[in-house]
Motif scaffolding. Sequence first.
Motif, PDB file in Angstrom:
ATOM      1  N   ASN A  82       0.818  -1.223   0.000  1.00 36.46           N
ATOM      2  CA  ASN A  82       0.000   0.000   0.000  1.00 36.46           C
ATOM      3  C   ASN A  82       0.847   1.266   0.000  1.00 36.46           C
ATOM      4  OD1 ASN A  82      -2.844  -0.918  -0.011  1.00 36.46           O
ATOM      5  ND2 ASN A  82      -2.263  -1.941   1.886  1.00 36.46           N
ATOM      6  N   PRO A  83       1.907   1.370   0.833  1.00 39.02           N
ATOM      7  CA  PRO A  83       2.780   2.550   0.716  1.00 39.02           C
ATOM      8  C   PRO A  83       3.443   2.662  -0.652  1.00 39.02           C
ATOM      9  CG  PRO A  83       3.140   1.465   2.826  1.00 39.02           C
ATOM     10  CD  PRO A  83       2.262   0.566   2.020  1.00 39.02           C
ATOM     11  N   LEU A  84       3.808   1.515  -1.245  1.00 38.38           N
ATOM     12  CA  LEU A  84       4.432   1.558  -2.569  1.00 38.38           C
ATOM     13  C   LEU A  84       3.459   2.067  -3.619  1.00 38.38           C
ATOM     14  CD1 LEU A  84       6.427  -1.823  -2.555  1.00 38.38           C
ATOM     15  CD2 LEU A  84       7.388   0.484  -2.500  1.00 38.38           C
ATOM     16  N   LEU A  85       2.207   1.593  -3.571  1.00 41.62           N
ATOM     17  CA  LEU A  85       1.205   2.053  -4.532  1.00 41.62           C
ATOM     18  C   LEU A  85       0.881   3.530  -4.335  1.00 41.62           C
ATOM     19  CD1 LEU A  85      -1.287  -0.982  -4.575  1.00 41.62           C
ATOM     20  CD2 LEU A  85       0.374  -0.354  -6.325  1.00 41.62           C
ATOM     21  N   ASN A  86       0.817   3.958  -3.084  1.00 44.65           N
ATOM     22  CA  ASN A  86       0.535   5.379  -2.809  1.00 44.65           C
ATOM     23  C   ASN A  86       1.666   6.274  -3.274  1.00 44.65           C
ATOM     24  OD1 ASN A  86      -1.934   4.754  -1.648  1.00 44.65           O
ATOM     25  ND2 ASN A  86      -1.094   4.596   0.419  1.00 44.65           N
ATOM     26  N   SER A  87       2.908   5.775  -3.170  1.00 45.51           N
ATOM     27  CA  SER A  87       4.052   6.595  -3.565  1.00 45.51           C
ATOM     28  C   SER A  87       4.086   6.864  -5.067  1.00 45.51           C
ATOM     29  CB  SER A  87       5.360   5.930  -3.128  1.00 45.51           C
ATOM     30  OG  SER A  87       5.530   4.688  -3.799  1.00 45.51           O
ATOM     31  N   VAL A  88       3.506   5.949  -5.851  1.00 45.41           N
ATOM     32  CA  VAL A  88       3.477   6.148  -7.308  1.00 45.41           C
ATOM     33  C   VAL A  88       2.107   6.619  -7.785  1.00 45.41           C
ATOM     34  CG1 VAL A  88       5.311   4.486  -7.751  1.00 45.41           C
ATOM     35  CG2 VAL A  88       2.949   3.692  -7.681  1.00 45.41           C
ATOM     36  N   GLY A  89       1.212   6.899  -6.831  1.00 45.29           N
ATOM     37  CA  GLY A  89      -0.087   7.462  -7.186  1.00 45.29           C
ATOM     38  C   GLY A  89      -1.076   6.475  -7.770  1.00 45.29           C
TER      39      GLY A  89
END
Length: 410
Positions: free
Chosen positions: A350-357
């Motif tokens: 989830n943090p990885l997906l949020n970091s790339v929008g």
Amino acid sequence: MNPVLSCFIGYRYWRARKSNAFASFITFFAVSGIFLGVAALIIVSSVMNGLEGQLKQRILGAVPQLTVHSEHPFSDWQNLAESLKTLPGVRGAAPSIATQAMVQSSENISAVQLYGIIPDADRQLSPIADHTFPEAYNALRSGSYKVLLGGELARRLNVSSGDKVRLLSGDGVVYSPLGPVPSQRTFVVAGVFDMGSQVDANVAYIHYADARRLMRKSPDAIQDLRLFLTDPFAAPQLTPKVEQLLAKQGLNVSASDWRDSYGHLFAAVKMEKNMMSLMLSLIIAVAAFNIVSALVMMVVDKTSDVAVLKTQGLGRVDIMLVFVFQGSLNALLGLVLGLALGITATEYINPLLNSVGISILGPGQLLPVIINHQQLLAIAIGTVVITLLATLYPALRAATVQPANALRYE
């Protein structure tokens, strides 16, 4: 047979594999295939587990997981509920009744699965109380004729708290000279609940006594008990135990569970999860074929060495073990890297997906993940077994080398 010597030679061959550049190239892609296949399998399986867990919580938490019905009213349902709690996996039991109904507002009409509950008995067991306002849930009192609607159903009917709707039940039909007339009554919307699943569009709750009156039955008689389970998926195993326990108390009951209404949905989810796992497992299988190619090339390159080793006393099994060990090292390297990447990516997806929008489920919604350690073990064992099988053919080829033929021109 000297397995230590064979493993040592296999390790030396594995370390010196750069002598054949093309074999090293194929080996690299074989290890990369296992690495990516294992990582992808862990990530996808964990996400599918999370989605299945959410469906279990949001759908099976709002509908009866296991229901027992008696033709005659229970004389003391409280003691009966306490005895049912002694069964492993049963959290509790409360009176409940269900019927197919129609709910009509001034603007629309919709079919609904109507449940009659006793809020005081359900409050500690059902998640519905946690997904609506307490005053709306507590407003479901006998004789109040108030209804709790799912959020999507309320939007479809364009109603809110305080509005009136009409409920029509097919179970209370009476026959007149003009034909069958369904039982109907005006209810006031007490509030809405939002479980975030399809039950929000087709489920409504009223008080148990009001439901019995709507169905033209005695409001005080308790003939149905709704069981709340620790794991709803254990309902098929618990059903015969519940029937046996009640039979010992002289009660003749019939039991039904959530599979009657939502079994097809979870069967589809399970099939989708299995198919995704199967497709991703093919990546590992393809990588195993690359290991076969690399080892065959290694056997051809080391034919003279194998012949010399045979003249020094190594048997067929020892020669096979050399190449099985060499291929297993490639598999273990890909497996360890894949496990590390898969678990790490799953934990921080989830943090990885949020970091790339990227928002897969929509703004503000996190992707649910559940890491199942039994699945990790199955993935690891399956990968090792596939790669071990892949090493057998090259190892057999090496074991059949004839020293006289191989060293004839040396």
